[in-house]
Design a protein around this motif. Structure first.
Motif, PDB file in Angstrom:
ATOM      1  N   GLN A 142      21.522  73.005  44.713  1.00 49.09           N
ATOM      2  CA  GLN A 142      20.711  72.595  43.570  1.00 49.09           C
ATOM      3  C   GLN A 142      20.127  71.219  43.850  1.00 49.09           C
ATOM      4  O   GLN A 142      20.851  70.250  44.077  1.00 49.09           O
ATOM      5  CB  GLN A 142      21.524  72.562  42.283  1.00 49.09           C
ATOM      6  CG  GLN A 142      20.668  72.292  41.070  1.00 49.09           C
ATOM      7  CD  GLN A 142      21.401  72.609  39.784  1.00 49.09           C
ATOM      8  OE1 GLN A 142      22.613  72.433  39.681  1.00 49.09           O
ATOM      9  NE2 GLN A 142      20.661  73.075  38.785  1.00 49.09           N
ATOM     10  N   ILE A 143      18.802  71.171  43.831  1.00 46.24           N
ATOM     11  CA  ILE A 143      18.078  69.940  44.120  1.00 46.24           C
ATOM     12  C   ILE A 143      17.965  69.120  42.846  1.00 46.24           C
ATOM     13  O   ILE A 143      17.937  69.654  41.743  1.00 46.24           O
ATOM     14  CB  ILE A 143      16.665  70.274  44.652  1.00 46.24           C
ATOM     15  CG1 ILE A 143      16.770  71.110  45.929  1.00 46.24           C
ATOM     16  CG2 ILE A 143      15.846  69.020  44.921  1.00 46.24           C
ATOM     17  CD1 ILE A 143      15.439  71.628  46.423  1.00 46.24           C
ATOM     18  N   GLU A 144      17.864  67.805  43.003  1.00 49.58           N
ATOM     19  CA  GLU A 144      17.608  66.931  41.860  1.00 49.58           C
ATOM     20  C   GLU A 144      16.445  67.526  41.075  1.00 49.58           C
ATOM     21  O   GLU A 144      15.436  67.902  41.642  1.00 49.58           O
ATOM     22  CB  GLU A 144      17.222  65.527  42.340  1.00 49.58           C
ATOM     23  CG  GLU A 144      18.311  64.785  43.048  1.00 49.58           C
ATOM     24  CD  GLU A 144      17.815  63.472  43.654  1.00 49.58           C
ATOM     25  OE1 GLU A 144      16.789  62.931  43.211  1.00 49.58           O
ATOM     26  OE2 GLU A 144      18.460  63.008  44.594  1.00 49.58           O
ATOM     27  N   GLY A 145      16.582  67.617  39.787  1.00 52.50           N
ATOM     28  CA  GLY A 145      15.535  68.210  38.970  1.00 52.50           C
ATOM     29  C   GLY A 145      15.882  69.610  38.510  1.00 52.50           C
ATOM     30  O   GLY A 145      15.324  70.109  37.557  1.00 52.50           O
ATOM     31  N   GLY A 146      16.814  70.282  39.212  1.00 51.49           N
ATOM     32  CA  GLY A 146      17.322  71.553  38.729  1.00 51.49           C
ATOM     33  C   GLY A 146      17.009  72.793  39.522  1.00 51.49           C
ATOM     34  O   GLY A 146      17.645  73.814  39.333  1.00 51.49           O
ATOM     35  N   SER A 147      16.006  72.760  40.392  1.00 52.07           N
ATOM     36  CA  SER A 147      15.708  73.950  41.198  1.00 52.07           C
ATOM     37  C   SER A 147      16.852  74.234  42.158  1.00 52.07           C
ATOM     38  O   SER A 147      17.540  73.319  42.604  1.00 52.07           O
ATOM     39  CB  SER A 147      14.419  73.762  41.991  1.00 52.07           C
ATOM     40  OG  SER A 147      13.313  73.666  41.129  1.00 52.07           O
ATOM     41  N   VAL A 148      17.024  75.509  42.494  1.00 53.09           N
ATOM     42  CA  VAL A 148      18.059  75.915  43.443  1.00 53.09           C
ATOM     43  C   VAL A 148      17.374  76.578  44.629  1.00 53.09           C
ATOM     44  O   VAL A 148      16.513  77.441  44.465  1.00 53.09           O
ATOM     45  CB  VAL A 148      19.069  76.889  42.793  1.00 53.09           C
ATOM     46  CG1 VAL A 148      20.108  77.357  43.804  1.00 53.09           C
ATOM     47  CG2 VAL A 148      19.753  76.238  41.596  1.00 53.09           C
ATOM     48  N   ILE A 149      17.761  76.136  45.826  1.00 50.50           N
ATOM     49  CA  ILE A 149      17.259  76.762  47.041  1.00 50.50           C
ATOM     50  C   ILE A 149      18.427  77.383  47.791  1.00 50.50           C
ATOM     51  O   ILE A 149      19.570  76.951  47.638  1.00 50.50           O
ATOM     52  CB  ILE A 149      16.506  75.771  47.965  1.00 50.50           C
ATOM     53  CG1 ILE A 149      17.423  74.624  48.410  1.00 50.50           C
ATOM     54  CG2 ILE A 149      15.255  75.241  47.297  1.00 50.50           C
ATOM     55  CD1 ILE A 149      16.830  73.757  49.495  1.00 50.50           C
ATOM     56  N   GLU A 150      18.124  78.377  48.575  1.00 50.96           N
ATOM     57  CA  GLU A 150      19.129  79.002  49.428  1.00 50.96           C
ATOM     58  C   GLU A 150      18.757  78.734  50.873  1.00 50.96           C
ATOM     59  O   GLU A 150      17.649  79.072  51.304  1.00 50.96           O
ATOM     60  CB  GLU A 150      19.212  80.494  49.188  1.00 50.96           C
ATOM     61  CG  GLU A 150      20.271  81.152  50.055  1.00 50.96           C
ATOM     62  CD  GLU A 150      20.469  82.626  49.740  1.00 50.96           C
ATOM     63  OE1 GLU A 150      21.361  83.218  50.343  1.00 50.96           O
ATOM     64  OE2 GLU A 150      19.735  83.175  48.895  1.00 50.96           O
ATOM     65  N   ILE A 151      19.666  78.104  51.602  1.00 51.50           N
ATOM     66  CA  ILE A 151      19.463  77.867  53.033  1.00 51.50           C
ATOM     67  C   ILE A 151      20.041  79.070  53.766  1.00 51.50           C
ATOM     68  O   ILE A 151      21.180  79.462  53.524  1.00 51.50           O
ATOM     69  CB  ILE A 151      20.161  76.576  53.506  1.00 51.50           C
ATOM     70  CG1 ILE A 151      19.681  75.356  52.708  1.00 51.50           C
ATOM     71  CG2 ILE A 151      19.974  76.375  55.011  1.00 51.50           C
ATOM     72  CD1 ILE A 151      18.244  74.964  52.937  1.00 51.50           C
TER      73      ILE A 151
END
Length: 141
Positions: free
Chosen positions: A27-36
């Motif tokens: 979860q990135i600052e700001g709330g979005s979630v990425i999958e590596i």
């Protein structure tokens, strides 16, 4: 003797950062979630959840993409981090796409051995850069 055993125990308490350490959801600052994830020998990151209050692209589409043909694609599922290689405990040599601006930057990611639940993402052009923090995300929370 006890002192030596203590030093050895401390050394083992910090497991090394490996390529697998980066895999998963962040979860990135700001709330979005990425999958590596890994494909062949390279690492990528895709958006799996958008922030509750996004800064732009309120309709969930890639409105600011410089390629007009991609402006209708959904951001969820879109790769924003591409072509990273693992080198000396870091992921580097790739790019990150900022859907809020439609710009692409060079990027590197690193995790410090002391806290493997915190990933630093640095986007940069020449000597200018911005570093973001991403926290390991558990979808069951």
């Amino acid at each position: 003797m006890h002192y030596l055993l203590f030093i050895i125990c401390i050394g083992f308490s910090y497991a090394q950062v490996t390529p697998e350490t980066y895999l998963g959801q962040w979860q990135i600052e700001g709330g979005s979630v990425i999958e590596i994830y890994k494909k062949s020998n390279l690492y990528y990151g895709k958006i799996i959840k958008r922030a509750a209050k996004p800064l732009s692209n309120l309709n969930g589409l890639d409105n600011k993409n410089p390629d007009k043909g991609l402006r209708g694609r959904k951001l969820v599922g879109c790769d924003i981090i591409s072509n990273l290689s693992f080198k000396e405990k870091e992921l580097e040599g790739g790019t990150i796409y900022n859907a809020d601006s439609g710009k692409t930057y060079d990027v590197k990611l690193w995790i410090e051995e002391e806290n493997k639940n915190l990933c630093y993402i640095r986007a940069y052009k020449a000597f200018l850069f911005k570093t973001f923090e991403a926290k390991r995300f558990d979808p069951s929370d």
